[in-house]
Design a protein around this motif. Structure first.
Motif, PDB file in Angstrom:
ATOM      1  N   ASP A  91       0.382  -0.133  -1.844  1.00 51.09           N
ATOM      2  CA  ASP A  91      -0.656   0.719  -1.256  1.00 51.09           C
ATOM      3  C   ASP A  91      -1.116   0.146   0.081  1.00 51.09           C
ATOM      4  O   ASP A  91      -0.605  -0.872   0.555  1.00 51.09           O
ATOM      5  N   ASP A  92      -2.118   0.766   0.698  1.00 51.86           N
ATOM      6  CA  ASP A  92      -2.653   0.248   1.954  1.00 51.86           C
ATOM      7  C   ASP A  92      -3.217  -1.157   1.716  1.00 51.86           C
ATOM      8  O   ASP A  92      -3.469  -1.559   0.589  1.00 51.86           O
ATOM      9  N   LEU A  93      -3.400  -1.883   2.801  1.00 47.95           N
ATOM     10  CA  LEU A  93      -3.775  -3.296   2.720  1.00 47.95           C
ATOM     11  C   LEU A  93      -5.052  -3.519   1.921  1.00 47.95           C
ATOM     12  O   LEU A  93      -5.118  -4.439   1.093  1.00 47.95           O
ATOM     13  N   GLU A  94      -6.058  -2.694   2.119  1.00 46.28           N
ATOM     14  CA  GLU A  94      -7.325  -2.872   1.404  1.00 46.28           C
ATOM     15  C   GLU A  94      -7.136  -2.779  -0.111  1.00 46.28           C
ATOM     16  O   GLU A  94      -7.627  -3.630  -0.865  1.00 46.28           O
ATOM     17  N   ASN A  95      -6.414  -1.767  -0.559  1.00 43.82           N
ATOM     18  CA  ASN A  95      -6.168  -1.619  -1.994  1.00 43.82           C
ATOM     19  C   ASN A  95      -5.243  -2.721  -2.519  1.00 43.82           C
ATOM     20  O   ASN A  95      -5.418  -3.196  -3.636  1.00 43.82           O
ATOM     21  N   ASN A 105      -7.374  -5.708  -3.064  1.00 46.16           N
ATOM     22  CA  ASN A 105      -8.229  -5.472  -4.227  1.00 46.16           C
ATOM     23  C   ASN A 105      -7.461  -5.711  -5.540  1.00 46.16           C
ATOM     24  O   ASN A 105      -7.914  -6.453  -6.412  1.00 46.16           O
ATOM     25  N   TYR A 106      -6.295  -5.089  -5.664  1.00 42.97           N
ATOM     26  CA  TYR A 106      -5.504  -5.259  -6.891  1.00 42.97           C
ATOM     27  C   TYR A 106      -4.964  -6.680  -7.010  1.00 42.97           C
ATOM     28  O   TYR A 106      -4.901  -7.243  -8.101  1.00 42.97           O
ATOM     29  N   TRP A 107      -4.581  -7.266  -5.887  1.00 41.83           N
ATOM     30  CA  TRP A 107      -4.035  -8.622  -5.902  1.00 41.83           C
ATOM     31  C   TRP A 107      -5.081  -9.617  -6.418  1.00 41.83           C
ATOM     32  O   TRP A 107      -4.762 -10.501  -7.215  1.00 41.83           O
ATOM     33  N   GLU A 108      -6.328  -9.455  -5.976  1.00 42.39           N
ATOM     34  CA  GLU A 108      -7.391 -10.354  -6.442  1.00 42.39           C
ATOM     35  C   GLU A 108      -7.571 -10.240  -7.957  1.00 42.39           C
ATOM     36  O   GLU A 108      -7.754 -11.247  -8.641  1.00 42.39           O
ATOM     37  N   GLU A 151       4.752  -4.865 -19.555  1.00 48.10           N
ATOM     38  CA  GLU A 151       4.005  -3.639 -19.848  1.00 48.10           C
ATOM     39  C   GLU A 151       2.884  -3.908 -20.857  1.00 48.10           C
ATOM     40  O   GLU A 151       1.801  -3.332 -20.735  1.00 48.10           O
ATOM     41  N   SER A 152       3.140  -4.764 -21.832  1.00 50.93           N
ATOM     42  CA  SER A 152       2.095  -5.106 -22.812  1.00 50.93           C
ATOM     43  C   SER A 152       0.901  -5.745 -22.112  1.00 50.93           C
ATOM     44  O   SER A 152      -0.252  -5.427 -22.417  1.00 50.93           O
ATOM     45  N   PHE A 153       1.176  -6.656 -21.188  1.00 53.01           N
ATOM     46  CA  PHE A 153       0.113  -7.266 -20.388  1.00 53.01           C
ATOM     47  C   PHE A 153      -0.672  -6.182 -19.652  1.00 53.01           C
ATOM     48  O   PHE A 153      -1.899  -6.173 -19.671  1.00 53.01           O
ATOM     49  N   PHE A 154       0.033  -5.262 -18.997  1.00 49.48           N
ATOM     50  CA  PHE A 154      -0.627  -4.209 -18.233  1.00 49.48           C
ATOM     51  C   PHE A 154      -1.500  -3.340 -19.133  1.00 49.48           C
ATOM     52  O   PHE A 154      -2.645  -3.047 -18.792  1.00 49.48           O
ATOM     53  N   HIS A 155      -0.956  -2.947 -20.280  1.00 50.25           N
ATOM     54  CA  HIS A 155      -1.741  -2.102 -21.190  1.00 50.25           C
ATOM     55  C   HIS A 155      -3.003  -2.829 -21.666  1.00 50.25           C
ATOM     56  O   HIS A 155      -4.077  -2.240 -21.752  1.00 50.25           O
ATOM     57  N   GLU A 156      -2.868  -4.110 -21.965  1.00 49.67           N
ATOM     58  CA  GLU A 156      -3.995  -4.900 -22.456  1.00 49.67           C
ATOM     59  C   GLU A 156      -5.093  -5.068 -21.396  1.00 49.67           C
ATOM     60  O   GLU A 156      -6.272  -5.063 -21.713  1.00 49.67           O
ATOM     61  N   TYR A 157      -4.693  -5.211 -20.126  1.00 51.42           N
ATOM     62  CA  TYR A 157      -5.656  -5.525 -19.070  1.00 51.42           C
ATOM     63  C   TYR A 157      -5.795  -4.430 -18.012  1.00 51.42           C
ATOM     64  O   TYR A 157      -6.386  -4.669 -16.962  1.00 51.42           O
ATOM     65  N   SER A 158      -5.291  -3.240 -18.291  1.00 50.86           N
ATOM     66  CA  SER A 158      -5.309  -2.167 -17.281  1.00 50.86           C
ATOM     67  C   SER A 158      -6.713  -1.779 -16.861  1.00 50.86           C
ATOM     68  O   SER A 158      -6.945  -1.449 -15.695  1.00 50.86           O
ATOM     69  N   GLU A 159      -7.670  -1.832 -17.785  1.00 50.37           N
ATOM     70  CA  GLU A 159      -9.050  -1.464 -17.410  1.00 50.37           C
ATOM     71  C   GLU A 159      -9.626  -2.451 -16.390  1.00 50.37           C
ATOM     72  O   GLU A 159     -10.329  -2.058 -15.472  1.00 50.37           O
ATOM     73  N   ILE A 160      -9.290  -3.718 -16.541  1.00 54.27           N
ATOM     74  CA  ILE A 160      -9.734  -4.736 -15.584  1.00 54.27           C
ATOM     75  C   ILE A 160      -9.044  -4.504 -14.239  1.00 54.27           C
ATOM     76  O   ILE A 160      -9.671  -4.541 -13.181  1.00 54.27           O
TER      77      ILE A 160
END
Length: 142
Positions: free
Chosen positions: A55-59, A62-65, A130-139
């Motif tokens: 995505d754009d640099l700002e997003n 944000n996700y990287w952090e 994918e299991s990691f993503f599902h577990e922590y997707s809300e965060i």
């Protein structure tokens, strides 16, 4: 050496074979987050699974952090060998952020003798990712 057409047919055969061997719907682009996708990569030199943030640099920042804050959990509980690269340059020159796990063995999509090893690597490790993503997707989405 393979012609472009032979190479294309081998690639197609690998992915069809992978889909038949491990018939399931992978998350890949369906993360519900813009520019946030899981990828399989297999070429004539290597194989890896990846989570790309394009995505754009700002997003991206944000996700990287958020992902960096979860790094210990991902590496301890899911993918110990995961590599985090905040500024990863794709072959086309585009800069993205990427978390990836390479298959350590030398493999080639042109060598059918390495296909089974790659398929097992993809199935086992992408499932964990994918299991990691599902577990922590809300965060992550937060």
């Amino acid at each position: 050496m393979f012609s472009k057409e032979e190479s294309r047919l081998l690639r197609q055969e690998f992915w069809i074979s992978f889909g038949k061997s491990f018939p399931r719907k992978w998350l890949l682009y369906d993360t519900k987050i813009k520019g946030f996708s899981f990828k399989f990569h297999f070429d004539t030199k290597s194989a890896l699974i990846a989570l790309d943030i394009e995505d754009d640099l700002e997003n991206r920042i944000n996700y990287w952090e958020k992902l960096t804050a979860l790094k210990g959990i991902l590496k301890n509980d899911y993918l110990p060998g995961a590599i985090f690269e905040e500024a990863y340059i794709l072959e086309n020159g585009k800069e993205i952020s990427r978390i990836y796990l390479p298959l350590e063995q030398k493999v080639s999509i042109h060598n059918k003798n390495t296909w089974q090893e790659v398929m097992l690597f993809f199935n086992e490790n992408m499932d964990l990712f994918e299991s990691f993503f599902h577990e922590y997707s809300e965060i992550i989405k937060g």
